[in-house]
Design a protein around this motif. Structure first.
Motif, PDB file in Angstrom:
ATOM      1  N   HIS A  52      38.852  41.263  32.530  1.00 17.79           N
ATOM      2  CA  HIS A  52      39.746  42.049  33.004  1.00 17.79           C
ATOM      3  C   HIS A  52      39.440  43.591  32.929  1.00 17.79           C
ATOM      4  N   ARG A  54      41.189  46.329  32.503  1.00 21.65           N
ATOM      5  CA  ARG A  54      41.624  47.049  31.325  1.00 21.65           C
ATOM      6  C   ARG A  54      40.878  46.924  30.232  1.00 21.65           C
ATOM      7  N   SER A 194      50.180  48.771  39.804  1.00 21.93           N
ATOM      8  CA  SER A 194      49.360  48.047  38.822  1.00 21.93           C
ATOM      9  C   SER A 194      48.917  49.078  37.646  1.00 21.93           C
ATOM     10  N   ASP A 195      48.784  48.418  36.389  1.00 20.50           N
ATOM     11  CA  ASP A 195      48.065  49.086  35.470  1.00 20.50           C
ATOM     12  C   ASP A 195      46.502  48.967  35.323  1.00 20.50           C
ATOM     13  N   ASP A 196      46.202  48.373  36.271  1.00 21.86           N
ATOM     14  CA  ASP A 196      44.741  48.127  36.317  1.00 21.86           C
ATOM     15  C   ASP A 196      44.026  49.498  37.009  1.00 21.86           C
TER      16      ASP A 196
HETATM   17 MG    MG Z   1      47.549  44.771  35.192  1.00 26.18          MG
END
Ligand code: MG
Ligand code: WAQ
Ligand code: MG
Ligand code: MG
Length: 252
Positions: A52, A54, A194-196
């Protein structure tokens, strides 16, 4: 004998310990699975957790629960629109315009945008009253995690053929989630990005206007991101949350 059972699969991954011990949220995922697909979907969820943008997870939880077939509902995917914008500022203006057309108050729109812009470690969605703009859940960073929804496999293949440019697991998951959320009469709209850090496209979802993708809602590299559900005044919060977390829904 064939096993016709259905299972809910939920994954959450964090770095620096479990979420409840202060770990940073890395990734989450929820699927609805027939018995024969469980192993494949669990390995897909594991792969998602372990590779991922993050960061590297050191806590991963996967929960599997049998679902009552009698309760399953089917929803058609929201129709898709795409707005191409050039900057996050323009994107957020576009989002605000769409939310205003759905009669969400200016205060609620501003609160939603401000909260998302300053979020950095949300695991689930935040519920805002669409008129007062006040937060109406008490879940903190944990938020509400919508679960028990997935595409019906054969319907997804048909849909993919119709939208070949939108073939990614990220988009499939977002449409499934947005469709379930908009499927409640208490949802006025959803705002998401998104938080990505590498993914800047987000959307405004609603049963009235569909899944409105907006090409830029944040700058590349930013860790902000999450979901805001704008909810009708007077909603029974407990039964709304029960629907979001527990009602099994096939998309197709
Ligand atoms: Mg995310
Ligand atoms: N329930 C509630 N909130 C969720 C859920 C869920 N099942 N899954 C994710 N969230 C919240 C949570 O706060 C995450 O940090 C945040 O949303 C972002 O999740 O091109 O990829 O999976 O059409 O990073 C939308 C645009 C992409 C796709 C959204 O979100 C497109 C995305 P992510
Ligand atoms: Mg996701
Ligand atoms: Mg609705």
């Amino acid at each position: 004998m064939e096993n016709h059972s259905l299972y809910s699969l939920r994954m959450r991954a964090a770095q620096g310990g479990a979420h409840e011990c202060g770990g940073l949220h890395i990734s989450g995922g929820e699927r609805l699975s027939t018995a024969e697909d469980v192993e494949i979907l669990v390995s897909q969820l594991l792969r998602k957790a372990m590779s991922h943008s993050r960061g590297t997870a050191d806590f991963i939880s996967i929960v599997m629960e049998k679902v009552d077939q009698q309760e399953v509902e089917c929803l058609s995917p929201l129709p898709i629109l795409t707005y191409d914008v050039h900057t996050p500022e323009e994107g957020r203006q576009q989002a605000a315009m769409l939310l205003k057309q759905l009669f969400i108050s200016d205060t609620a729109i501003q609160n939603g945008l401000d909260m998302l812009a300053s979020s950095h470690n949300w695991r689930g969605a935040v519920l805002l009253d669409s008129q007062s703009g006040k937060r109406i859940d008490n879940r903190g960073d944990r938020g509400i995690r919508v679960s028990r929804m997935d595409w019906e496999k054969s319907k997804y293949h048909l849909w993919q053929n119709q939208y070949p440019s939108l073939t990614s697991s990220r988009i499939a998951e977002a449409i499934a989630l947005a469709t379930k959320v908009a499927g409640s009469p208490y949802t006025v709209a959803e705002l998401c990005w998104s938080d990505d850090p590498e993914y800047v496209t987000g959307y405004v979802g609603s049963s009235e206007m569909g899944y409105c993708r907006i090409s830029h809602l944040k700058r590349k590299g930013e860790l902000s991101g999450g979901r805001i559900f704008f909810v009708k005044e007077g909603t029974d919060i407990e039964s709304y949350i029960e629907y979001l977390e527990r009602k099994p829904v096939w998309i197709g």
